[in-house]
Scaffold this motif. Structure first.
Motif, PDB file in Angstrom:
ATOM      1  N   ALA A 152      -4.452  10.426   2.079  1.00  0.00           N
ATOM      2  CA  ALA A 152      -5.385   9.312   1.922  1.00  0.00           C
ATOM      3  C   ALA A 152      -6.491   9.431   2.947  1.00  0.00           C
ATOM      4  O   ALA A 152      -6.285   9.933   4.060  1.00  0.00           O
ATOM      5  CB  ALA A 152      -4.663   7.977   2.067  1.00  0.00           C
ATOM      6  N   GLU A 153      -7.673   8.962   2.572  1.00  0.00           N
ATOM      7  CA  GLU A 153      -8.793   8.969   3.496  1.00  0.00           C
ATOM      8  C   GLU A 153      -8.642   7.801   4.460  1.00  0.00           C
ATOM      9  O   GLU A 153      -8.410   6.661   4.037  1.00  0.00           O
ATOM     10  CB  GLU A 153     -10.105   8.837   2.720  1.00  0.00           C
ATOM     11  CG  GLU A 153     -11.354   9.084   3.533  1.00  0.00           C
ATOM     12  CD  GLU A 153     -11.467  10.526   4.011  1.00  0.00           C
ATOM     13  OE1 GLU A 153     -12.134  10.746   5.034  1.00  0.00           O
ATOM     14  OE2 GLU A 153     -10.869  11.428   3.362  1.00  0.00           O
ATOM     15  N   PRO A 154      -8.742   8.038   5.772  1.00  0.00           N
ATOM     16  CA  PRO A 154      -8.610   6.937   6.736  1.00  0.00           C
ATOM     17  C   PRO A 154      -9.622   5.833   6.473  1.00  0.00           C
ATOM     18  O   PRO A 154     -10.790   6.091   6.172  1.00  0.00           O
ATOM     19  CB  PRO A 154      -8.879   7.629   8.081  1.00  0.00           C
ATOM     20  CG  PRO A 154      -8.505   9.055   7.854  1.00  0.00           C
ATOM     21  CD  PRO A 154      -8.905   9.343   6.438  1.00  0.00           C
ATOM     22  N   ASP A 155      -9.128   4.603   6.569  1.00  0.00           N
ATOM     23  CA  ASP A 155      -9.968   3.419   6.394  1.00  0.00           C
ATOM     24  C   ASP A 155      -9.634   2.440   7.518  1.00  0.00           C
ATOM     25  O   ASP A 155      -8.911   1.462   7.315  1.00  0.00           O
ATOM     26  CB  ASP A 155      -9.711   2.788   5.025  1.00  0.00           C
ATOM     27  CG  ASP A 155     -10.578   1.560   4.770  1.00  0.00           C
ATOM     28  OD1 ASP A 155     -11.644   1.447   5.415  1.00  0.00           O
ATOM     29  OD2 ASP A 155     -10.185   0.714   3.941  1.00  0.00           O
ATOM     30  N   PRO A 156     -10.139   2.701   8.730  1.00  0.00           N
ATOM     31  CA  PRO A 156      -9.774   1.881   9.891  1.00  0.00           C
ATOM     32  C   PRO A 156     -10.103   0.405   9.696  1.00  0.00           C
ATOM     33  O   PRO A 156     -11.146   0.043   9.141  1.00  0.00           O
ATOM     34  CB  PRO A 156     -10.606   2.499  11.023  1.00  0.00           C
ATOM     35  CG  PRO A 156     -10.860   3.902  10.578  1.00  0.00           C
ATOM     36  CD  PRO A 156     -11.031   3.812   9.097  1.00  0.00           C
ATOM     37  N   GLN A 157      -9.163  -0.440  10.160  1.00  0.00           N
ATOM     38  CA  GLN A 157      -9.308  -1.895  10.080  1.00  0.00           C
ATOM     39  C   GLN A 157      -9.100  -2.496  11.462  1.00  0.00           C
ATOM     40  O   GLN A 157      -8.529  -1.851  12.355  1.00  0.00           O
ATOM     41  CB  GLN A 157      -8.290  -2.482   9.093  1.00  0.00           C
ATOM     42  CG  GLN A 157      -8.338  -1.905   7.696  1.00  0.00           C
ATOM     43  CD  GLN A 157      -9.568  -2.342   6.924  1.00  0.00           C
ATOM     44  OE1 GLN A 157     -10.068  -3.445   7.131  1.00  0.00           O
ATOM     45  NE2 GLN A 157     -10.054  -1.478   6.047  1.00  0.00           N
ATOM     46  N   HIS A 205       0.827  -1.203   0.000  1.00  0.00           N
ATOM     47  CA  HIS A 205       0.000   0.000   0.000  1.00  0.00           C
ATOM     48  C   HIS A 205       0.865   1.259   0.000  1.00  0.00           C
ATOM     49  O   HIS A 205       0.516   2.264   0.624  1.00  0.00           O
ATOM     50  CB  HIS A 205      -0.946   0.010   1.206  1.00  0.00           C
ATOM     51  CG  HIS A 205      -1.733  -1.246   1.374  1.00  0.00           C
ATOM     52  ND1 HIS A 205      -2.679  -1.676   0.452  1.00  0.00           N
ATOM     53  CD2 HIS A 205      -1.696  -2.196   2.346  1.00  0.00           C
ATOM     54  CE1 HIS A 205      -3.207  -2.821   0.856  1.00  0.00           C
ATOM     55  NE2 HIS A 205      -2.623  -3.164   1.994  1.00  0.00           N
ATOM     56  N   PRO A 218     -10.609  -0.535  15.901  1.00  0.00           N
ATOM     57  CA  PRO A 218     -10.438   0.000  14.544  1.00  0.00           C
ATOM     58  C   PRO A 218      -9.323   1.052  14.508  1.00  0.00           C
ATOM     59  O   PRO A 218      -9.322   2.004  15.295  1.00  0.00           O
ATOM     60  CB  PRO A 218     -11.809   0.630  14.240  1.00  0.00           C
ATOM     61  CG  PRO A 218     -12.770  -0.150  15.088  1.00  0.00           C
ATOM     62  CD  PRO A 218     -12.014  -0.454  16.356  1.00  0.00           C
ATOM     63  N   TRP A 238      -6.037   3.055  11.911  1.00  0.00           N
ATOM     64  CA  TRP A 238      -5.448   3.388  10.611  1.00  0.00           C
ATOM     65  C   TRP A 238      -4.332   4.386  10.855  1.00  0.00           C
ATOM     66  O   TRP A 238      -4.417   5.226  11.750  1.00  0.00           O
ATOM     67  CB  TRP A 238      -6.503   4.013   9.699  1.00  0.00           C
ATOM     68  CG  TRP A 238      -5.967   4.522   8.380  1.00  0.00           C
ATOM     69  CD1 TRP A 238      -5.889   3.850   7.200  1.00  0.00           C
ATOM     70  CD2 TRP A 238      -5.456   5.846   8.115  1.00  0.00           C
ATOM     71  NE1 TRP A 238      -5.354   4.645   6.220  1.00  0.00           N
ATOM     72  CE2 TRP A 238      -5.080   5.884   6.752  1.00  0.00           C
ATOM     73  CE3 TRP A 238      -5.285   6.982   8.904  1.00  0.00           C
ATOM     74  CZ2 TRP A 238      -4.531   7.014   6.166  1.00  0.00           C
ATOM     75  CZ3 TRP A 238      -4.724   8.122   8.315  1.00  0.00           C
ATOM     76  CH2 TRP A 238      -4.373   8.128   6.961  1.00  0.00           C
ATOM     77  N   ASP A 290      -8.066  10.763  16.895  1.00  0.00           N
ATOM     78  CA  ASP A 290      -7.424  11.148  15.641  1.00  0.00           C
ATOM     79  C   ASP A 290      -6.259  12.054  16.025  1.00  0.00           C
ATOM     80  O   ASP A 290      -6.440  13.237  16.325  1.00  0.00           O
ATOM     81  CB  ASP A 290      -8.423  11.878  14.741  1.00  0.00           C
ATOM     82  CG  ASP A 290      -7.868  12.083  13.322  1.00  0.00           C
ATOM     83  OD1 ASP A 290      -6.638  12.024  13.145  1.00  0.00           O
ATOM     84  OD2 ASP A 290      -8.677  12.320  12.408  1.00  0.00           O
TER      85      ASP A 290
END
Length: 209
Positions: free
Chosen positions: A127-132, A101, A171, A173, A155
């Motif tokens: 980049a837009e945060p995409d929590p995993q 990535h 979650p 990122w 954040d």
């Protein structure tokens, strides 16, 4: 961040017990001759019979601690010089960097499983945060740049010298703040292992008399 790197280089060959023991006899003989000692003289010093010493040197008698200790004392050498300690593997980690990535992950540990250490380089970007979420526990220490960390309702921006740790089942990122690349160290425990930091215990205050 659950990446594992192979160990391409730097691993010491396996040394069996038979290989170690088979080298004891020639080593005993070479050491005795180097010291200018005879079998009879060594026998008098150690209390071990000449025939036993001869069989040890020829490999016909299996060496034991009971026999090797007095011989080591007689020659004034450490025991591992008689046995021959197995070679120590090269401590340097030569695993190749992995890019995922857009991030470069440099493995700092060799063995798979358990705690894994990485140096991670995040390039500048937006980049837009995409929590995993995933199993594990992670610890981060910032080296340079700024890193945006989104964790649950938090954040935050991490700067050099700051550290963060968190359960990766929450979650999360992390990525660039858009102000340049960021570099940080990461310790990751896939089974939820945590890094234990030991602090020097505070001294108890002296009681006044």
């Amino acid at each position: 961040m659950n990446a594992h790197a192979d160990d391409p280089q730097g691993t010491a060959p396996d040394v069996s017990m038979d290989d170690v023991l088979s080298g004891v006899g020639p080593r005993l003989r070479a050491l005795r001759k180097e010291r200018g000692a005879t079998l009879s003289g060594l026998s008098e010093t150690t209390g071990i019979s000449v025939s036993t010493l001869s069989r040890l040197e020829s490999g016909l008698r299996k060496p034991s601690l009971e026999l090797l200790l007095p011989i080591a004392r007689a020659h004034k050498v450490p025991l591992d010089e008689l046995v021959g300690a197995p070679p120590v593997e090269d401590p340097r980690v030569r695993a190749a960097p992995v890019t995922r990535h857009g991030r470069t992950m440099i493995p700092l540990t060799r063995q798979p499983g358990g705690l894994q250490a990485y140096k991670i380089i995040v390039p500048q970007g937006k980049a837009e945060p995409d929590p995993q979420t995933h199993e594990g526990y992670e610890w981060i220490y910032m080296l340079s740049g700024k890193l945006r960390l989104v964790l649950g309702e938090h954040d935050v921006v991490l700067v050099p010298g700051e550290a963060a740790e968190f359960d990766t089942r929450v979650p999360h990122w992390f990525g660039s703040t858009g102000e340049g690349p960021a570099e940080f160290l990461s310790l990751f425990g896939p089974q939820g292992e945590r890094m234990h930091v030991r602090a020097r215990p505070a001294r108890a205050p002296r009681s006044e008399e």
